[in-house]
Design an enzyme around this catalytic site. Structure first.
Site, PDB file in Angstrom:
ATOM      1  N   THR A 134       0.825  -1.212   0.000  1.00 48.95           N
ATOM      2  CA  THR A 134       0.000   0.000   0.000  1.00 48.95           C
ATOM      3  C   THR A 134       0.856   1.258   0.000  1.00 48.95           C
ATOM      4  O   THR A 134       2.006   1.239   0.471  1.00 48.95           O
ATOM      5  CB  THR A 134      -0.891  -0.002   1.265  1.00 48.95           C
ATOM      6  OG1 THR A 134      -1.478   1.281   1.443  1.00 48.95           O
ATOM      7  CG2 THR A 134      -0.081  -0.319   2.516  1.00 48.95           C
ATOM      8  N   ASP A 135       0.278   2.349  -0.495  1.00 48.21           N
ATOM      9  CA  ASP A 135       0.985   3.645  -0.438  1.00 48.21           C
ATOM     10  C   ASP A 135       1.065   4.176   0.996  1.00 48.21           C
ATOM     11  O   ASP A 135       1.819   5.101   1.274  1.00 48.21           O
ATOM     12  CB  ASP A 135       0.304   4.681  -1.351  1.00 48.21           C
ATOM     13  CG  ASP A 135      -1.127   5.011  -0.959  1.00 48.21           C
ATOM     14  OD1 ASP A 135      -1.688   4.342  -0.063  1.00 48.21           O
ATOM     15  OD2 ASP A 135      -1.710   5.947  -1.565  1.00 48.21           O
ATOM     16  N   GLU A 136       0.297   3.566   1.917  1.00 48.80           N
ATOM     17  CA  GLU A 136       0.262   4.096   3.286  1.00 48.80           C
ATOM     18  C   GLU A 136       1.594   3.921   4.008  1.00 48.80           C
ATOM     19  O   GLU A 136       1.848   4.572   5.021  1.00 48.80           O
ATOM     20  CB  GLU A 136      -0.898   3.473   4.073  1.00 48.80           C
ATOM     21  CG  GLU A 136      -2.214   3.662   3.341  1.00 48.80           C
ATOM     22  CD  GLU A 136      -3.479   3.360   4.143  1.00 48.80           C
ATOM     23  OE1 GLU A 136      -3.420   3.380   5.378  1.00 48.80           O
ATOM     24  OE2 GLU A 136      -4.521   3.126   3.509  1.00 48.80           O
ATOM     25  N   TYR A 159      -1.804  -0.471  10.920  1.00 50.46           N
ATOM     26  CA  TYR A 159      -1.934  -1.142   9.620  1.00 50.46           C
ATOM     27  C   TYR A 159      -0.725  -0.839   8.735  1.00 50.46           C
ATOM     28  O   TYR A 159      -0.052  -1.751   8.234  1.00 50.46           O
ATOM     29  CB  TYR A 159      -3.231  -0.700   8.917  1.00 50.46           C
ATOM     30  CG  TYR A 159      -3.261  -1.037   7.438  1.00 50.46           C
ATOM     31  CD1 TYR A 159      -3.272  -2.366   7.005  1.00 50.46           C
ATOM     32  CD2 TYR A 159      -3.265  -0.023   6.461  1.00 50.46           C
ATOM     33  CE1 TYR A 159      -3.274  -2.683   5.649  1.00 50.46           C
ATOM     34  CE2 TYR A 159      -3.284  -0.332   5.113  1.00 50.46           C
ATOM     35  CZ  TYR A 159      -3.283  -1.664   4.714  1.00 50.46           C
ATOM     36  OH  TYR A 159      -3.282  -1.977   3.371  1.00 50.46           O
ATOM     37  N   LYS A 163       2.287  -3.305   7.242  1.00 50.76           N
ATOM     38  CA  LYS A 163       2.563  -3.483   5.804  1.00 50.76           C
ATOM     39  C   LYS A 163       4.006  -3.054   5.498  1.00 50.76           C
ATOM     40  O   LYS A 163       4.704  -3.701   4.713  1.00 50.76           O
ATOM     41  CB  LYS A 163       1.574  -2.670   4.947  1.00 50.76           C
ATOM     42  CG  LYS A 163       0.139  -3.169   4.969  1.00 50.76           C
ATOM     43  CD  LYS A 163      -0.055  -4.572   4.397  1.00 50.76           C
ATOM     44  CE  LYS A 163       0.175  -4.643   2.913  1.00 50.76           C
ATOM     45  NZ  LYS A 163      -0.197  -5.997   2.386  1.00 50.76           N
TER      46      LYS A 163
HETATM   47  P1  NAD Z   1      -9.548  -7.455   2.171  1.00 57.62           P
HETATM   48  O1  NAD Z   1      -9.540  -7.206   3.647  1.00 57.62           O
HETATM   49  O2  NAD Z   1     -10.775  -7.193   1.397  1.00 57.62           O
HETATM   50  O3  NAD Z   1      -9.152  -8.985   1.891  1.00 57.62           O
HETATM   51  C1  NAD Z   1      -8.129  -9.639   2.581  1.00 57.62           C
HETATM   52  C2  NAD Z   1      -8.272 -11.133   2.302  1.00 57.62           C
HETATM   53  O4  NAD Z   1      -7.213 -11.797   3.006  1.00 57.62           O
HETATM   54  C3  NAD Z   1      -9.588 -11.724   2.811  1.00 57.62           C
HETATM   55  O5  NAD Z   1     -10.139 -12.586   1.863  1.00 57.62           O
HETATM   56  C4  NAD Z   1      -9.176 -12.480   4.066  1.00 57.62           C
HETATM   57  O6  NAD Z   1     -10.007 -13.613   4.337  1.00 57.62           O
HETATM   58  C5  NAD Z   1      -7.763 -12.911   3.699  1.00 57.62           C
HETATM   59  N1  NAD Z   1      -6.944 -13.155   4.887  1.00 57.62           N
HETATM   60  C6  NAD Z   1      -6.816 -12.358   5.985  1.00 57.62           C
HETATM   61  N2  NAD Z   1      -6.011 -12.952   6.885  1.00 57.62           N
HETATM   62  C7  NAD Z   1      -5.613 -14.129   6.333  1.00 57.62           C
HETATM   63  C8  NAD Z   1      -4.766 -15.181   6.769  1.00 57.62           C
HETATM   64  N3  NAD Z   1      -4.179 -15.137   7.983  1.00 57.62           N
HETATM   65  N4  NAD Z   1      -4.562 -16.234   5.956  1.00 57.62           N
HETATM   66  C9  NAD Z   1      -5.155 -16.299   4.745  1.00 57.62           C
HETATM   67  N5  NAD Z   1      -5.985 -15.343   4.280  1.00 57.62           N
HETATM   68  C10 NAD Z   1      -6.208 -14.265   5.070  1.00 57.62           C
HETATM   69  O7  NAD Z   1      -8.300  -6.639   1.628  1.00 57.62           O
HETATM   70  P2  NAD Z   1      -8.111  -5.904   0.221  1.00 57.62           P
HETATM   71  O8  NAD Z   1      -8.629  -4.518   0.325  1.00 57.62           O
HETATM   72  O9  NAD Z   1      -8.574  -6.786  -0.862  1.00 57.62           O
HETATM   73  O10 NAD Z   1      -6.510  -5.813   0.179  1.00 57.62           O
HETATM   74  C11 NAD Z   1      -5.724  -6.858  -0.381  1.00 57.62           C
HETATM   75  C12 NAD Z   1      -4.261  -6.482  -0.300  1.00 57.62           C
HETATM   76  O11 NAD Z   1      -4.031  -5.265  -1.001  1.00 57.62           O
HETATM   77  C13 NAD Z   1      -3.765  -6.253   1.131  1.00 57.62           C
HETATM   78  O12 NAD Z   1      -2.473  -6.777   1.235  1.00 57.62           O
HETATM   79  C14 NAD Z   1      -3.759  -4.737   1.275  1.00 57.62           C
HETATM   80  O13 NAD Z   1      -2.787  -4.326   2.209  1.00 57.62           O
HETATM   81  C15 NAD Z   1      -3.416  -4.327  -0.137  1.00 57.62           C
HETATM   82  N6  NAD Z   1      -3.913  -2.993  -0.546  1.00 57.62           N
HETATM   83  C16 NAD Z   1      -5.225  -2.654  -0.374  1.00 57.62           C
HETATM   84  C17 NAD Z   1      -5.673  -1.413  -0.806  1.00 57.62           C
HETATM   85  C18 NAD Z   1      -7.129  -1.000  -0.679  1.00 57.62           C
HETATM   86  O14 NAD Z   1      -7.469   0.145  -0.976  1.00 57.62           O
HETATM   87  N7  NAD Z   1      -8.029  -1.879  -0.279  1.00 57.62           N
HETATM   88  C19 NAD Z   1      -4.781  -0.507  -1.395  1.00 57.62           C
HETATM   89  C20 NAD Z   1      -3.442  -0.896  -1.550  1.00 57.62           C
HETATM   90  C21 NAD Z   1      -3.019  -2.139  -1.138  1.00 57.62           C
HETATM   91  P1  TYD Z   2     -10.713   4.154   4.317  1.00 57.46           P
HETATM   92  O1  TYD Z   2     -11.676   3.724   3.269  1.00 57.46           O
HETATM   93  O2  TYD Z   2     -10.799   3.523   5.676  1.00 57.46           O
HETATM   94  O3  TYD Z   2      -9.259   4.000   3.705  1.00 57.46           O
HETATM   95  P2  TYD Z   2      -7.809   4.501   4.294  1.00 57.46           P
HETATM   96  O4  TYD Z   2      -7.958   4.953   5.681  1.00 57.46           O
HETATM   97  O5  TYD Z   2      -7.001   3.245   4.200  1.00 57.46           O
HETATM   98  O6  TYD Z   2      -7.363   5.579   3.366  1.00 57.46           O
HETATM   99  O7  TYD Z   2     -10.881   5.714   4.525  1.00 57.46           O
HETATM  100  C1  TYD Z   2     -10.735   6.620   3.443  1.00 57.46           C
HETATM  101  C2  TYD Z   2     -10.835   8.022   4.019  1.00 57.46           C
HETATM  102  O8  TYD Z   2     -12.161   8.222   4.520  1.00 57.46           O
HETATM  103  C3  TYD Z   2      -9.898   8.259   5.190  1.00 57.46           C
HETATM  104  O9  TYD Z   2      -9.428   9.603   5.144  1.00 57.46           O
HETATM  105  C4  TYD Z   2     -10.785   8.063   6.401  1.00 57.46           C
HETATM  106  C5  TYD Z   2     -12.136   8.561   5.918  1.00 57.46           C
HETATM  107  N1  TYD Z   2     -13.312   7.900   6.556  1.00 57.46           N
HETATM  108  C6  TYD Z   2     -14.327   8.680   7.123  1.00 57.46           C
HETATM  109  O10 TYD Z   2     -14.288   9.930   7.095  1.00 57.46           O
HETATM  110  N2  TYD Z   2     -15.384   8.037   7.716  1.00 57.46           N
HETATM  111  C7  TYD Z   2     -15.475   6.686   7.780  1.00 57.46           C
HETATM  112  O11 TYD Z   2     -16.463   6.160   8.369  1.00 57.46           O
HETATM  113  C8  TYD Z   2     -14.430   5.899   7.185  1.00 57.46           C
HETATM  114  C9  TYD Z   2     -14.485   4.391   7.205  1.00 57.46           C
HETATM  115  C10 TYD Z   2     -13.374   6.556   6.570  1.00 57.46           C
END
Ligand code: NAD
Ligand code: TYD
Length: 354
Positions: A134-136, A159, A163
């Site tokens: 992630t970019d975070e 988080y 990561k």
């Molecule tokens: P998500 O929470 O929707 O899905 C995570 C999946 O991992 C789920 O299916 C869960 O069951 C599985 N999982 C969790 N713990 C596990 C374990 N111990 N063993 C096996 N499986 C397990 O997450 P997402 O949003 O799809 O993110 C996927 C990846 O991309 C993550 O690594 C996250 O850090 C990264 N990512 C997410 C975003 C975003 O905006 N959602 C952005 C950048 C990177």
């Molecule tokens: P989120 O979807 O949790 O992603 P991330 O924190 O990983 O960027 O949140 C996106 C933005 O929205 C973040 O600035 C937090 C804000 N946010 C709210 O204002 N209210 C909410 O209930 C949630 C879940 C997020």
């Protein structure tokens, strides 16, 4: 059937993982795509129901913390590549329960690295460990500037710290043991099948039920949004053309202040639900801020664009409209994931904020 490649995807029942698995299964009928997932609250086999009968797809419920199970599978299947997405992924949950993030994101990743190293036994030709991040990890930006691949890590939430640690371990296995790795760091994703704890699906759910829309702090926090299918396309690109040992930043060239995005969603939802203009916006409620809330994320994605030829395929207007339509047409999915334990999470997260 013998496959030209066997690819292990972790976390393929989650939001991004399900789109990655679908893209790979459909684009490469000569590859075997093997999905392992623990099926936590965020993992849902409904997300990939359409793939169950695909001949080149397999699923097993495995926890990546189970080192023996992971090692055994890697030995048995002799995978060419691991695409590692399994993680705990929500910042607010990481504030409630940081250790769960250390376990899955750090120790789980190390288990996979060890298993890959063991199974590949120094034969790294035609192998790849691809870590999705992630970019975070880069921390928080002020009003200007972008995260590049060389921006120093400065994670600030449990988080992002977990990561960042996992990214460091992946690089350590590359430098120390020669494991062939690649990492990509992506901005905020949105699209179908995202668990409604994240901003966009949570607000769609609340608008639909006319529940308050909890905007953290002043609402001027900024995120760079990318349609999930475009992230999956970028992952496909890096998997096939990424250079070993490299990092690629992936982003949407698409920054929004939360409150502007929320206002846009409210307007679009009013139109799609046939509600009077301003109806949904009246639900906007400013609430107590997230502790340590990162102010702004913005990705410079020019490296992947220039070196690998990737760029987003949909505009934000198209992607957001597709997303709202998907949630409105799949209300059963939203209802099923918001029953049961979801309510306890919601109460714990939001009860004392209003
Ligand atoms: P998500 O929470 O929707 O899905 C995570 C999946 O991992 C789920 O299916 C869960 O069951 C599985 N999982 C969790 N713990 C596990 C374990 N111990 N063993 C096996 N499986 C397990 O997450 P997402 O949003 O799809 O993110 C996927 C990846 O991309 C993550 O690594 C996250 O850090 C990264 N990512 C997410 C975003 C975003 O905006 N959602 C952005 C950048 C990177
Ligand atoms: P989120 O979807 O949790 O992603 P991330 O924190 O990983 O960027 O949140 C996106 C933005 O929205 C973040 O600035 C937090 C804000 N946010 C709210 O204002 N209210 C909410 O209930 C949630 C879940 C997020």
């Amino acid at each position: 059937m013998s496959y030209s490649k066997r690819i292990l995807v972790t976390g393929g029942a989650g939001f991004i993982g399900s789109h990655v698995v679908r893209l790979l299964v459909n684009s490469y009928p000569d590859y075997l795509i093997f999905n392992i997932d623990k099926l936590t609250y965020a993992g849902n086999l409904e997300n990939i129901r359409d793939l169950e009968s695909a001949p080149n797809y397999r699923f097993e419920r495995i926890d990546i913390l189970d080192a023996d199970a992971v090692a055994q599978l890697m030995h048995q299947m002799d995978f060419n590549a691991v695409v590692h997405l399994a993680a705990e992924s929500h910042v607010d949950r990481s504030i409630q329960d940081p250790l769960a993030f250390v376990h899955t994101n750090v120790l789980g990743t190390i288990n996979l690295l060890n298993a890959a190293r063991g199974a590949w036994a120094g034969q790294f030709e035609n192998r790849l460990f691809y870590h999705i991040s992630t970019d975070e990890v880069y921390g928080s930006l002020g009003d200007t500037g972008f995260f590049t691949e060389t921006t120093a890590y400065d994670p600030r939430s449990p988080y992002s710290s977990s990561k960042a640690a996992s990214d460091h371990f992946v690089r350590a296995w590359h430098h120390t043991y020669g494991l062939p790795v690649v990492i990509s760091n992506c901005s905020n994703n949105y699209g179908p099948n995202q668990f409604p704890e994240k901003l966009i699906p949570l607000f769609i759910h609340n608008i639909r039920h006319r529940k308050p829309l909890p905007v953290y702090g002043d609402g001027k926090y900024t995120r760079d949004w990318l349609y999930v299918v475009d992230h999956a396309r970028a992952i496909d690109t890096v998997l096939h053309r990424g250079k070993l040992g490299e990092t690629y930043n992936i982003g949407g060239f698409n920054e929004w202040k939360n409150i502007d995005l929320i206002q846009l969603m409210c307007r679009l939802m009013d139109q799609k639900l046939g509600r009077p203009e301003g109806d949904s916006a009246s639900l906007i409620t400013y609430v107590t801020d997230r502790p340590g809330h990162d102010r702004r994320y913005a990705i410079d994605a020019s490296k992947i664009q220039r070196d690998l030829g990737w760029e987003p395929s949909v505009t934000f207007e198209q992607g957001l409209s597709l997303t709202l339509d998907w949630y409105l047409n799949n209300q059963d999915w939203l209802d099923s994931v918001t029953s049961g334990a979801y309510q306890q999470y919601y109460d714990k997260q939001y009860k004392n904020r209003f």
